[in-house]
Structure formats: C-alpha cells, structure tokens
Design an enzyme around this catalytic site. Sequence first.
Site, PDB file in Angstrom:
ATOM      1  N   GLY A 258      11.639   1.314   3.655  1.00 29.50           N
ATOM      2  CA  GLY A 258      11.006   0.061   3.246  1.00 29.50           C
ATOM      3  C   GLY A 258       9.563   0.234   2.822  1.00 29.50           C
ATOM      4  O   GLY A 258       9.061   1.345   2.686  1.00 29.50           O
TER       5      GLY A 258
ATOM      6  N   VAL B 265       0.813  -1.227   0.000  1.00 31.73           N
ATOM      7  CA  VAL B 265       0.000   0.000   0.000  1.00 31.73           C
ATOM      8  C   VAL B 265       0.843   1.274   0.000  1.00 31.73           C
ATOM      9  O   VAL B 265       0.308   2.370  -0.120  1.00 31.73           O
ATOM     10  CB  VAL B 265      -0.998   0.032   1.194  1.00 31.73           C
ATOM     11  CG1 VAL B 265      -2.081  -0.998   1.020  1.00 31.73           C
ATOM     12  CG2 VAL B 265      -0.282  -0.142   2.530  1.00 31.73           C
ATOM     13  N   GLY B 266       2.152   1.126   0.119  1.00 30.48           N
ATOM     14  CA  GLY B 266       2.995   2.326   0.106  1.00 30.48           C
ATOM     15  C   GLY B 266       4.458   1.995   0.245  1.00 30.48           C
ATOM     16  O   GLY B 266       4.834   0.838   0.445  1.00 30.48           O
ATOM     17  N   GLU B 267       5.271   3.019   0.124  1.00 24.88           N
ATOM     18  CA  GLU B 267       6.716   2.834   0.253  1.00 24.88           C
ATOM     19  C   GLU B 267       7.315   4.053   0.942  1.00 24.88           C
ATOM     20  O   GLU B 267       6.973   5.186   0.604  1.00 24.88           O
ATOM     21  CB  GLU B 267       7.352   2.644  -1.123  1.00 24.88           C
ATOM     22  CG  GLU B 267       8.734   2.056  -1.059  1.00 24.88           C
ATOM     23  CD  GLU B 267       9.072   1.163  -2.264  1.00 24.88           C
ATOM     24  OE1 GLU B 267      10.203   0.687  -2.297  1.00 24.88           O
ATOM     25  OE2 GLU B 267       8.210   0.949  -3.137  1.00 24.88           O
ATOM     26  N   GLY B 268       8.176   3.801   1.921  1.00 25.19           N
ATOM     27  CA  GLY B 268       8.808   4.904   2.662  1.00 25.19           C
ATOM     28  C   GLY B 268      10.304   4.906   2.455  1.00 25.19           C
ATOM     29  O   GLY B 268      10.827   4.201   1.593  1.00 25.19           O
TER      30      GLY B 268
ATOM     31  N   ASP C 182       6.873  16.301  10.497  1.00 20.29           N
ATOM     32  CA  ASP C 182       6.562  15.911   9.114  1.00 20.29           C
ATOM     33  C   ASP C 182       5.050  15.782   8.926  1.00 20.29           C
ATOM     34  O   ASP C 182       4.571  14.816   8.332  1.00 20.29           O
ATOM     35  CB  ASP C 182       7.270  14.600   8.759  1.00 20.29           C
ATOM     36  CG  ASP C 182       7.325  14.355   7.245  1.00 20.29           C
ATOM     37  OD1 ASP C 182       7.133  15.328   6.478  1.00 20.29           O
ATOM     38  OD2 ASP C 182       7.534  13.203   6.831  1.00 20.29           O
TER      39      ASP C 182
END
Lengths: 387, 314
Positions: free
Chosen positions: B28, B22-25, B147
């Site tokens: 990871g 569902v996502g990438e940071g 953030d």
Amino acid sequence: MASRPIVQQEARVIYFYDPLRIFGAKLLGNAPAPATAENNKKQACANVAGSPTVANGGVVVAKRMAPKPDQKKVVLKPKPKKVIDIKASPNKKEVLKDKKKEGDSNFKKKSHHTLTLVFTTRSKATWGITNKLKERIIDIDSDDVDDELVVVECIDDIYKAILFDWLILVHTKFNLLLETLYLTINIVDRFLAVKNVPKRELQLIDISALLMATKYEEIYPPQVFGNFVCLSDRAYTHEQILVMEKIILAKLEWTLTMPIPLVFLLRFIKASVPDQELENMAHFLSELGMMHYATIKYFPSMVAASAVFAARCALNKAPLWNETLKLHSGYSQEQLMDCARLLVSFHSTVANREEKVVYLKYSDPEKGVVAMLPPAKNLLPEGSNSQ
Amino acid sequence: MEKPGGGGVLSAKEAFEKLEKVGEGTYGKVYRAREKATGKIVALKKTRLHEDEEGVPPTTLREVSILRMLSRDPHVVRLMDVKQGQNKEGKTVLYLVFEYMDTDLKKFIRSFRQTGQTVPPQTIKSLMYQLCKGVAFCHGHGILHRDLKPHNLLMDPKTMMLKIADLGLARAFTVPIKKYTHEILTLWYRAPEVLLGATHYSMAVDIWSVGCIFAELVTKQALFPGDSELQQLLHIFRLLGTPNEDVWPGVSKLMNWHEYPQWNPQSLSTAVPSLDELGLDLLSQMLKYEPSKRISAKKAMEHAYFDDLDKRHL
C-alpha cells in the site's frame, strides 16, 4: 527453490475427517460417550459436525483459567425468576398459550437448537436412539444469556488437551515448524486470558491463531481458502476465520513477538551437549507442559530448563545438572524442582489419557520412542503410578 | 462474534487528515498526515487487508508485532498506533501510524551527490554509529531486519537523527538459526550467503548491508550495484576476490554455487578511497565473506573508528 507441495483437497478432507469432527464434538461435550456400534460412532460425529454447536441465544462462555490445586469446580446456578409448576398445571398447552399472549419470548417457537438439545442430540445419536422427542423443549438458559456469572465456565486441561491434540495433527499434516505450534498455543492462551468466548467459537479461535502463527513463522504459510476452511470441516467460513484473526490481533494489541519455551529449549538443549534421545525427551516434556494450564505460572525459560532437567533425570544422565546448564539457563537444580516434577507427573499419566496425540507422536521410532520410556522416578512422588 | 476494533475509537479517516502521498510499498501507500486532535504530523502506512484472500499480510503481521517490541528504541521508528478503516469499495484497510521523519538516507545521499559535495566525515561517523546502535538493539531482541538499505533508514536532517524503518521483512530468529527464505533483501545490499542460496542465515546478513551502506555514505555511490543475482555476485567477487573453501569454508556446498571467474581480492581503499584507515578496518570486518567472522553490531559500536565521536546524545 522448492515450494510447499500442493495436497489434493480430497486427501486433506479424508485425513482430517475423523479428528476434526471428534474435535468439534469434544469441545462441546468433553468426550463422546462410547458408541454401541461403529455406524453409531459415525452418525454421532456427523450430527455434531453438522448441527450448530450452541444456540444463538444460549451462549456458553468459556474463559481460560489456570487450575487452582484442590479446588472443585463451582457451578453457579441462576436465581430462579419465576417458578412454573408444570405438574400442577392441568393443561401444558394452555400454559404455553398464556405465556405466548404475555409476549414471553422464551416460549416462542425456536428456529435454533439450544445447548441442552445439542448435548442431548449428541448423546442420543451416540447411543443410537433416534426417535424424536414428542414434547417441545423449553430453553432453560435463555434468561441467563447476559448473566456472566451463570454462563462463565472454565476452559480446563481437557479442552486444552483436545486443542493440543488437534493442533499436533494439523501441525504434522502441514509439516509446520515447531515455532508455529508453540506460538499458536501462546496466542490462544493469551487471548482466552483477556476475553470470554462462547464455547462454539473455541475451534474458530484455534484456527485463526494457527493462521496467524503460520504467517508469522512459516516461509510458505498454508492458504486460508484451500486449507484453513477445510481444517474446521467447513464449520467456519473463510470470512469468519479472517474476522476472528483481526479480533485476536486487536485484543492482543498485535503482540506476537513473544518469548516461547521453544526458543529457550533449543538453547538449553545445546548447552546440555545432547544426544538425539535427550533432545527428543526434552521436546516431549516441553510439549506435554504446553498441554496443561498448570505450567502457565512458570516463565517460558523455566519450563524449557525444567524439560531439559527432567529429560536428563529420565535418561539417568550424570550429572543431572551442571555449571554450564546453570550458567546458560540461569537456574539452579533446586529452582527447577517444582516445575520438573510437574512435567514428570504429566509424563507418568499421559499414556492413560484420552488425549494423547503428543504421546503417540513421541512413541514413533523417528522420535526415539521416548514417550514409552519410564518417567524420571526420582522426581515422582512416592507411591505414584508410573506407566 | 464481535466486530474487531473498539466502538469508541476514531477511525483513521476521522482521526487524520491526509496531506500528501510520500511513498508506496508492497502492500500500500504511505502518506504524510496531520492528526486532527493534536495537529501533530505523522506518517500513515496504508495496508490493504485481503479479506477475500489471506487476511492480514505476513509482512504487516511481523512488522507491527516486531515494532510493538522495538519501538521504544530511539533508533527504531516509532509505531504510534494501528487504526482500521474502509476504502471506497468497502474493503478493510489498516493504517499504521508512525512518527513522521522528513527524509531518508537515500534522499540525503542523493542531495550530496547532486550538489557535488562530500558527506562530512563526522556526519558519516555519527550516522554509522546510530545505525550500528539500532541494529544492535534489533539483534539483541532476536530480530533480523533483512532489508537494510538507505531508503529504509529515516532521518531528521536538522538533528541528524537516524532511525531504522520498514520492518516488513524483519523476523524473530531462534538459536540455532532455522531455515528462512533466501528471497529477501534488495539486491545491492544482499549478503553473499543469501545470494548463494543459504537458507540458514543470521545477524551477519544485516551487518553486510550496514557495510554496503557505510561505503555508499562515503562515495555517494552504491558499492555493489548489480542488476541480477549473478551480476551482484560478480560485483562482490571483483572487489573482494572469488571466495573458496579456504577463505569461506562450506561456500562450495551452497545451493547456488557454480564455478565463477577467479578474481583476486582488491584493497577496499580502491573502492572507498576517502575513508580513513580505521574506517577501512571496520568496513573490512563488516564485509567478511564467512558470516561467522563478520563483526557484530555491538562490537562495531566499540570499534576504534568511533572513538572520537561524542556519543552522549546518540
């Protein structure tokens, strides 16, 4: 944006050469015996740093405990399983041979050093005795490896002071934040409170705790490979440091966001409307408190408030405590008395201690030479020696 | 030396079934996953541990540690567990197990933009109140998020519940505030003091971000969409006027201060025309130049803008 200056590795190793090796030596045996000659000192340090600190089998476990007043250290002796009267035996070699046949692993030739041997070697090297022992040493601890009652020892104030001395050296060397120093001590204290560790791993724990604290607090943490491995004089590998980091994190359940005395200290110093001397003295007393386990029973806020109060007493500030300080700290003068007396007692004896890096740090003109000022006499018990 | 992680504890692979990415940071990927034992849907945030390099990343160390303290608040995403596993190369991987939230504020705003609808004023009010409440909780516990942006605000579109997430850049602060890195925060939501190179900053940086998010909820467009630090500053100056020593004492001493084009301040209603008077007043207090004059999250919750909001379930 300026980044942290890169220090040449040679310079770093030279800087830490003596303190680190002595730190390793001290952790094993509280303090090295006085050497007869300068080269013997060097040899002692080299031997200790070079040899494995504890036998693979003979594990000495260190557990952090707050000292209880007037309590002597209890040494629990193992129950003898079988006594061999060596004197009565006509031939020692025969006894050893028989034991080998029976398959008693204690009498197999050891490829590692025992704890006794490490201590013996260290003291002999310190005194310049180099002739090798002719007889094989029997490992008297190997039967007790799994018996916690036998192997548990107290990490007392001496170990804490050794750790703290070393930490301040490292802290100064890398120009780290004060928060990092306090958090490192907090991590070590909490970890040792929940985990028994072999004494040989104490420095590894200190290094890994420092690594974690720098990551948490610093903008640019020192690198593991370049810096932290060198800190141990290469006694621990890169991998060992990182594995220990994970062990500590798991044991502390990743809780590093903790109240430390410094957070309160900065606030209470501000409430004290300080001059530079008062600020330095409060920091000095607070750091002295961190060196000793006796302060663990007090809340971090109380240690901080007591440091400010004791600093005001030492510098004869009037009033010693006021409504502003009472409001912001939440403590009255009476509530702080016990803890403040404790900090002042540390101040009165620190100059005579062997571990006195904190004393030297605050004897520096940059820190207003506050460590050399007399402690708060009104908080010292009558008849006690001040410096 | 013992191995980290308990022996009887299931590894991430054994305990969870990955459903989708569902996502990438930074460190990871994030997966939607099902807990095998309970069937519960969770979010797995996978973090590579660089054993060959520096071990646990500072962002992970801070995020987990801070969430251990903040997770009990209803407006902060709940960290349920930390699991350890190994990837195909045998490297250690850390899985942060979070409660799963269906969407985030960025997607929520985008859905309204795509359909041409406006976000209902009471929905904006509710979301803003929850955001202020979550930020006040963080600040009350000595934590700066650093953030805050729509992407990091998770939402349940059914209940309209909002939760602060991604505390990878968060950190504990002390009073007085010490030096921090000024390389934080996504550009569009970055406070002017950070853009101008201040290294001593405080809770006000989060409040600026909250103000930018507030305006974006109303207009469905970013308030200051700069594509560089300089452009970002110019966007701010065009609307709020070029700051000087009168409106912001000490501004000219900041590291990145130069002579900038001189603009006069515009009324906020030109940028956020559909916001009512009370909303504009709150927004103006969130976007004050001087950090110490910016409204606190706690005070923002008490602002008259929220008076007609039913706060019982928030």
